[in-house]
Design an enzyme around this catalytic site. Structure first.
Site, PDB file in Angstrom:
ATOM      1  N   LEU A 101      41.418  40.180  42.297  1.00 19.45           N
ATOM      2  CA  LEU A 101      40.815  40.158  43.620  1.00 19.45           C
ATOM      3  C   LEU A 101      39.516  39.371  43.518  1.00 19.45           C
ATOM      4  CD1 LEU A 101      41.213  43.869  44.865  1.00 19.45           C
ATOM      5  CD2 LEU A 101      42.435  41.855  45.707  1.00 19.45           C
ATOM      6  N   ASP A 102      39.194  38.589  44.548  1.00 11.09           N
ATOM      7  CA  ASP A 102      37.938  37.843  44.551  1.00 11.09           C
ATOM      8  C   ASP A 102      36.755  38.801  44.404  1.00 11.09           C
ATOM      9  OD1 ASP A 102      39.384  35.544  44.942  1.00 11.09           O
ATOM     10  OD2 ASP A 102      39.031  35.456  47.105  1.00 11.09           O
ATOM     11  N   MET A 103      35.643  38.287  43.940  1.00 12.24           N
ATOM     12  CA  MET A 103      34.474  39.118  43.696  1.00 12.24           C
ATOM     13  C   MET A 103      34.022  39.839  44.956  1.00 12.24           C
ATOM     14  SD  MET A 103      30.925  38.213  41.693  1.00 12.24           S
ATOM     15  CE  MET A 103      30.168  37.228  42.991  1.00 12.24           C
ATOM     16  N   THR A 105      35.894  40.753  47.468  1.00 11.76           N
ATOM     17  CA  THR A 105      36.994  41.480  48.082  1.00 11.76           C
ATOM     18  C   THR A 105      37.099  42.885  47.503  1.00 11.76           C
ATOM     19  OG1 THR A 105      38.243  39.445  48.473  1.00 11.76           O
ATOM     20  CG2 THR A 105      39.484  41.494  48.506  1.00 11.76           C
ATOM     21  N   HIS A 211      42.522  32.341  46.816  1.00 16.41           N
ATOM     22  CA  HIS A 211      41.855  32.646  48.094  1.00 16.41           C
ATOM     23  C   HIS A 211      42.835  32.541  49.268  1.00 16.41           C
ATOM     24  CE1 HIS A 211      38.326  32.298  45.621  1.00 16.41           C
ATOM     25  NE2 HIS A 211      38.343  30.988  45.585  1.00 16.41           N
TER      26      HIS A 211
END
Length: 260
Positions: A101-103, A105, A211
């Protein structure tokens, strides 16, 4: 099972590190030094020792983690807090995140020592659904929803996204919905907020381009300011888990995920 895999799953070290231990003569099988990490062993009958101590193998482990924003999905990072830093009461030597997961998110993330489990959930050919809740500046028309559901171009060098599912939850002006939004630092980045339209909803995808959710929504004119993964396959984030908390998956959840 391979000796190095057995040692890694027993939290003696990462696969790379335990291979070094084996080659250095630190591991015995039935009191005989073995120097080949790929040696096949019988995990039920053979006696495995590391530096003279019996290796205890607890088997495969699976965790559900409620990832907060601000940490990276990695085992180690020199500058930022990682998801594994939250597992302070767990031996993390063999644990790794399933996907990422993105930072910025939040939401559902699995951690395990089972490579096959990770492959089953994250390999592109498996098409396992992942659902995200979002808040975004912008609006979604019926035409926009059709584009998202049938496939959309999110980059010149990217393939058209696979069919997705979109469900709009709330839509209106920021002034009307601001109390329901969780958009953090974005307030400082946007001007004339009271004149901005906002939308929230659920987007379900079955792939994992970089993303992807943010880029899909951007392609229809929406700027994501909050993103949270709420489910993978048929397993949803446990509502009792607060940000940064985790629990072991129950057997039924693991079995369902492996059948997705």
């Amino acid at each position: 099972m391979r000796l190095d895999k057995y040692l890694a799953e027993a939290s003696i070290g990462t696969r790379k590190i335990v291979r070094m231990y084996v080659k250095d003569g630190k591991v015995t099988v039935n009191d005989q030094v073995v120097l080949e990490p790929a040696t096949d062993i019988n995990e039920e009958k053979d006696m495995i020792k590391y530096l003279g101590d019996k290796v205890v193998h607890d088997g495969k482990i699976y965790y559900m983690f409620h990832k907060p924003a601000g940490c990276v999905t990695a085992r180690k990072d020199e500058n930022k807090k990682t998801v594994l830093d939250y597992f302070d009461k767990v031996n993390c030597n063999s644990l790794f995140p399933v996907g990422r997961l993105d930072m910025d998110t939040e939401g559902l993330l699995f951690l395990t020592n089972d490579g096959e489990f990770s492959h089953q959930l994250m390999h592109p050919d498996k098409h396992v659904d992942k659902t995200y809740f979002f808040w975004a500046f912008g609006s979604l028309s019926e035409g926009d929803k059709i584009k998202l559901e049938t496939g959309i171009n999110i980059g010149n060098d990217e393939s058209i996204t696979k069919p997705a599912k979109i469900e709009v939850d709330k839509q209106g002006m920021y002034e009307e919905l601001k109390e329901q939004m969780d958009i953090g630092e974005c307030i400082k980045k946007k001007k004339n907020l009271y004149h901005q339209s906002v939308v929230s909803g659920y987007l379900t995808i079955s792939e994992g381009q970089k993303h992807q959710v943010k880029r899909m929504l951007k392609a229809v004119g929406c700027y994501v300011v909050y993103l949270k993964r709420i489910s993978i396959g048929s397993v949803s984030l446990d509502p009792s888990l607060k940000l940064g908390e985790y629990r072991e998956l129950i057997i039924e959840e693991v079995q369902r995920l492996l059948k997705e």
